[in-house]
Design an enzyme around this catalytic site. Structure first.
Site, PDB file in Angstrom:
ATOM      1  N   TYR A  47       0.829  -1.203   0.000  1.00  0.00           N
ATOM      2  CA  TYR A  47       0.000   0.000   0.000  1.00  0.00           C
ATOM      3  C   TYR A  47       0.870   1.261   0.000  1.00  0.00           C
ATOM      4  O   TYR A  47       1.374   1.694   1.035  1.00  0.00           O
ATOM      5  CB  TYR A  47      -0.936   0.021   1.206  1.00  0.00           C
ATOM      6  CG  TYR A  47      -1.866  -1.164   1.306  1.00  0.00           C
ATOM      7  CD1 TYR A  47      -2.213  -1.922   0.183  1.00  0.00           C
ATOM      8  CD2 TYR A  47      -2.411  -1.534   2.531  1.00  0.00           C
ATOM      9  CE1 TYR A  47      -3.069  -3.010   0.283  1.00  0.00           C
ATOM     10  CE2 TYR A  47      -3.269  -2.618   2.637  1.00  0.00           C
ATOM     11  CZ  TYR A  47      -3.592  -3.352   1.506  1.00  0.00           C
ATOM     12  OH  TYR A  47      -4.434  -4.429   1.622  1.00  0.00           O
ATOM     13  N   HIS A 130      -0.094 -12.367   1.703  1.00  0.00           N
ATOM     14  CA  HIS A 130      -0.854 -11.430   0.872  1.00  0.00           C
ATOM     15  C   HIS A 130      -0.912 -11.876  -0.591  1.00  0.00           C
ATOM     16  O   HIS A 130       0.109 -11.957  -1.257  1.00  0.00           O
ATOM     17  CB  HIS A 130      -0.193 -10.050   0.969  1.00  0.00           C
ATOM     18  CG  HIS A 130      -1.046  -8.918   0.505  1.00  0.00           C
ATOM     19  ND1 HIS A 130      -0.544  -7.642   0.331  1.00  0.00           N
ATOM     20  CD2 HIS A 130      -2.358  -8.853   0.185  1.00  0.00           C
ATOM     21  CE1 HIS A 130      -1.525  -6.842  -0.069  1.00  0.00           C
ATOM     22  NE2 HIS A 130      -2.640  -7.568  -0.172  1.00  0.00           N
TER      23      HIS A 130
END
Length: 308
Positions: A47, A130
Site C-alpha cells: 500500500y 498477501h
C-alpha cells in the site's frame, strides 16, 4: 478466534490509493477511526510502497499498544528503484521502489523486519500472507511455516492469509493451522460465493474471518448506483440487481451502504469488517451507518433478490 472490534480501518487509502492525501488528512482519518471505536488497523508494504505503514505507525505510536490490533502482510518485498515516474499499481506516489514477489522463509522474515522499521512500532499482531494466488507452493511450503515459527516464538500473535478469492483460502484453512483469513469481496450483498464452503469450514476449524471489500470496490458504497464492481464497470444486469437491492432497502428506511456494512457480520464466522477510508468525514459517516439499526425483515426481502 481473533479478538477484534467489529469494524476495522483498511489502510490502503492512506497509502495514496488512486489519489494522493496529505499527511494531515491521513492522520485525521486514523484519529477519527480511533475516536469512533475502531481498534483494528490493517496495512501492507504494497500500500503506497510503504507509505501506508509509515503513516499508520506514526498515527498509532502514541496510543496504548495493548489497546489495538495491527495487521500487515508479507509476500511483496520493496526493492529500491531510481524513483523516476509514478507507481503503476494504483497508488499516487513516486516509483521509489519496485515490488518483488517473495514468499520464501527469508523473504517473510525480511518483510516483517522492514515493516516494523517503517511502522516504528515494536510489534505486529497479525501477519497475513498477501495475495498468494500464483504462489501456492512457496506460500504454503515456506511462508506459512516461517510465520508459524514466529508465532510460536511470540514474535507475532496470529498468522493468516488475505485474498480476493475463496477457494485457495479454503485450502489454507484445511491444510494449515492459520488463525485468521481476510476475505475480500466474496461475502457481500452482491457476492456470497464464500458462503457454501469456506465460511462453514472456518467455523469448524475455529478460524476468524475478517471481511474486506464489502462495497465490492464502490458500487455498494453509495445509494445512487455509482462506482465500480470489483474495479471494473458494472454490467447492465448487475446494475439492475443493485437497483432492486436499493429499492428494497428504501422500503425499509435503509441505504445500500448501511446494509452492505451490516450484512457480513450476520454470519457467525465473520469477526470484523475492514473498511478502506481516506478521510475523517468518511470514517464518521461510515461508522454512523454501522451504528444505525436495521429491521430484521430487510434481510429476508434482500435474500429474495439473491435467489431470483
Amino acid at each position: 478466534m481473533l479478538d477484534v472490534t467489529r469494524y476495522g480501518l483498511g489502510c490502503a487509502p492512506i497509502g495514496n490509493l488512486f489519489t494522493a492525501l496529505t499527511d494531515e488528512t491521513a492522520r485525521a482519518a486514523v484519529d477519527a477511526a480511533w475516536e469512533t471505536g475502531i481498534r483494528l488497523y490493517d496495512t501492507a508494504p504494497h500500500y503506497g510502497l510503504g507509505l501506508s505503514e509509515r503513516r499508520i505507525g506514526e498515527a498509532l505510536r502514541h496510543r496504548p499498544r495493548s489497546e489495538f490490533t495491527l495487521s500487515t502482510k508479507v509476500g511483496r518485498l520493496l526493492v529500491p528503484a531510481d524513483g523516476t515516474g509514478r507507481d503503476d499499481q494504483g497508488f499516487d506516489i513516486p516509483a521509489t521502489h519496485t515490488r518483488v514477489w517473495d514468499f520464501s522463509a527469508d523473504g517473510v522474515r525480511r518483510s516483517l523486519t522492514e515493516s516494523l522499521e517503517r511502522l516504528g512500532l515494536d510489534s505486529i499482531d497479525v501477519a497475513l500472507i498477501h495475495d498468494p494466488d500464483h504462489h501456492w507452493k512457496e506460500a504454503i511450503g515456506e511462508a506459512f511455516p516461517a510465520l508459524a515459527e514466529l508465532r510460536a516464538q511470540g514474535v507475532i500473535k496470529s498468522v493468516g492469509v488475505g485474498m480476493n478469492q475463496w477457494p485457495m483460502l479454503a485450502d489454507f484453512v484445511r491444510e494449515t493451522d492459520v488463525d485468521t483469513i481476510m476475505l475480500a469481496g466474496r461475502y457481500t450483498l452482491l457476492d456470497q460465493s464464500a458462503a457454501a464452503e469456506l465460511l462453514p469450514l472456518c467455523l469448524e476449524r475455529g478460524v476468524s474471518v475478517v471481511a474486506a471489500g464489502v462495497f465490492n470496490s464502490g458500487i455498494l458504497a453509495t445509494h445512487d448506483l455509482k462506482g465500480t464492481y470489483n474495479y471494473v464497470p458494472a454490467s447492465p444486469e448487475l446494475l439492475d440487481r443493485v437497483r432492486r437491492l436499493a429499492h428494497i432497502c428504501e422500503e425499509h428506511g435503509v441505504t445500500l451502504p448501511q446494509a452492505a456494512l451490516a450484512f457480513p457480520l450476520r454470519h457467525p464466522a465473520i469477526s470484523s469488517v475492514v473498511m478502506g477510508m481516506r478521510s475523517a468525514d468518511e470514517v464518521r459517516q461510515n461508522m454512523a451507518l454501522a451504528a444505525s439499526s436495521i429491521p430484521e425483515a430487510l434481510w429476508d426481502d434482500l435474500a429474495e433478490v439473491e435467489h431470483d
